[in-house]
Each structure stands twice: as C-alpha cells, then as structure tokens.
Write an enzyme that holds these catalytic residues in place. Structure first.
Site, short mmCIF file in Angstrom:
data_model
loop_
_atom_site.label_atom_id
_atom_site.label_comp_id
_atom_site.label_asym_id
_atom_site.label_seq_id
_atom_site.Cartn_x
_atom_site.Cartn_y
_atom_site.Cartn_z
N TYR A 156 0.83 -1.20 0.00
CA TYR A 156 0.00 0.00 0.00
C TYR A 156 0.87 1.26 0.00
CZ TYR A 156 -3.63 3.32 1.47
OH TYR A 156 -4.50 4.39 1.54
N LYS A 160 1.10 4.22 -2.91
CA LYS A 160 0.81 5.62 -2.60
C LYS A 160 2.04 6.50 -2.83
CE LYS A 160 -3.56 5.54 -1.40
NZ LYS A 160 -4.56 6.21 -2.26
#
Length: 250
Positions: A156, A160
């Site tokens: 994740y 990002k």
C-alpha cells in the site's frame, strides 16, 4: 460559494468514503460531477445525493484498473456532460496489513493496478482535452503512508508513494499547458474502510499517542482541500503534496 460553476469534474472511487465527499463538495461548489465507481449502486447513490442537494451528477461506472473499460466510460460520460476540467484520482483499495514476505504477487499487482495504473489511465484519457483548452486540474489521492511508510503495509505504501512521484513528474511535464497537478496525502480519516477496528482500544491508544490533534479527520476536511486545489485560487500551486493528517507526519 460556486467557484467551480461551469466546470466538469471526474472523481474516481466516488461511491463511498473520501471520494464520495469529494464529489459532494465539488458539486456543492458548482461543478458537474462524473461519479466513478466500479460498483454501479454506489455510483448511483452518490449521484442521487448530489441531485437531491441541487447539484448535477453523471454516473461513470468502470474499474479504473481496466484500461479499456475506464477509457470507454470516461468517453461516454464526457459526451453526456462535457469535457473534463478537473480530475480527482481517488480510487483505491486498502489491502490487509501483512509482513513483506507474506504479500502475494497478485495482491501487490492489484494494489498498483488500482492506485497507480488507474490514475495513469484516467489521466491519459482526460489530458488531450485539457491540453486543447490550455487549462486543467489533476488531484491525486496519496496517503501519509506514501510519505512516511509503515511496517506490514509495503504494498500500500509503495503504491501511494508512486502516486507522489507521478504528481511531481506530471506537474513539471503538463505545466506547459497550464495544467496544475497536486496530491493530497491524508492521515487517518473517518471512513468505513477500517470497520470496527477504528473503535478498538488499540486503535484509540495509537491515535492519541501519535496524532497531536487527537482525532481522525472527517472526509469533508479532505474534500475541502480537494475543492481548493480544483479551483482557480490554486493556479500557482503545482507539484505539491499536501497532507491533512492532524500533525502525525510533519
């Protein structure tokens, strides 16, 4: 305040959470909002809320990670609502917290397909029109995890962080056509994504220990920032990563 009157905005992942708030606030400011989500019911619910509030919305249903599907959906929505002036690349997935060596290749690929390639495909679809008109706003939704990282969230955080890199590169490349590209990198936001865990003693202890403002943000507090970056008031701001995080990362 109707400072987005006459503008058309595409918000991806607008069926819930931050994306829904982004869509509602942009519509409240006068924009016609193309409401993207892979779930038709969620997109319709957001569009209905905008209509009930007196705004204008058009559902735009597709998985942003499917290049052909999202391109076709954007083309159809633009033919109905007009050329896109504002793109909010918000669609994302959370994924389970896992140690690096437990993350499956398929989970890693899906994380990047939605966050990174989804933003790429949507930007590619709207960019020619923005170039032709000599203006545009692109706002990417990153995260404080993309800025600071976190253990057991490498897939994740990596996705990002990639959005932050795209934001900076696009800002420099698209400036020639008066297109501003920025990112919001929220901290902890009160959305359904954490479920019951957000009410647990463990989460509350961690929040109080690490967030100086001692609370989570409301989705609208992120959406207000997005609306500012979508407006003419931010015309001299580009390539910036703005993080509403209550002081957790400074």
């Amino acid at each position: 305040m109707k400072n987005l009157q006459g503008r058309v905005a595409l918000v991806t992942g607008a069926g819930s959470g931050i994306g829904r708030s982004d869509a509602l606030v942009l519509a409240e400011r006068g924009a016609t909002v193309l409401v993207n989500d892979f779930d038709p019911r969620a997109a319709d619910e957001t569009a209905a809320q905008i209509g009930e509030a007196g705004g204008c919305a058009v559902p735009c249903v597709a998985d942003v990670g499917d290049a052909a599907a999202i391109a076709a959906a954007i083309d159809a929505a633009q033919r109905q609502a007009g050329a896109i002036d504002i793109l909010v690349n918000n669609a994302g997935i959370s994924g389970r917290q896992q140690a690096f060596d437990a993350i499956a290749d398929a989970d890693l690929a899906r994380m990047f397909q939605v966050h990174v390639m989804g933003a790429w495909y949507c930007t590619r679809a709207v960019l020619p029109g923005m170039k032709d008109r000599g203006r545009g706003k692109i706002i990417n939704t990153s995260s404080i995890l993309g800025m600071a990282g976190r253990r057991r969230s490498a897939h994740y955080a990596g996705a990002k962080a990639a959005l932050i890199g795209l934001t900076k590169a696009w800002a420099k490349e698209f400036a020639e056509w008066n297109i501003q590209v920025n990112a919001v990198a929220p901290g902890r936001v009160r959305t359904p994504i954490l479920g019951a865990f957000a009410d647990s003693e463990e989460y509350q202890r961690d929040l109080l220990a690490n967030v100086p403002l001692r609370r989570r943000a409301e989705p609208e507090e992120v959406a207000w920032l997005v609306a500012f970056l979508a407006s003419d008031e931010s015309d001299y701001i580009t390539g910036q990563i703005i993080s509403p995080n209550g002081g957790e990362v400074v």
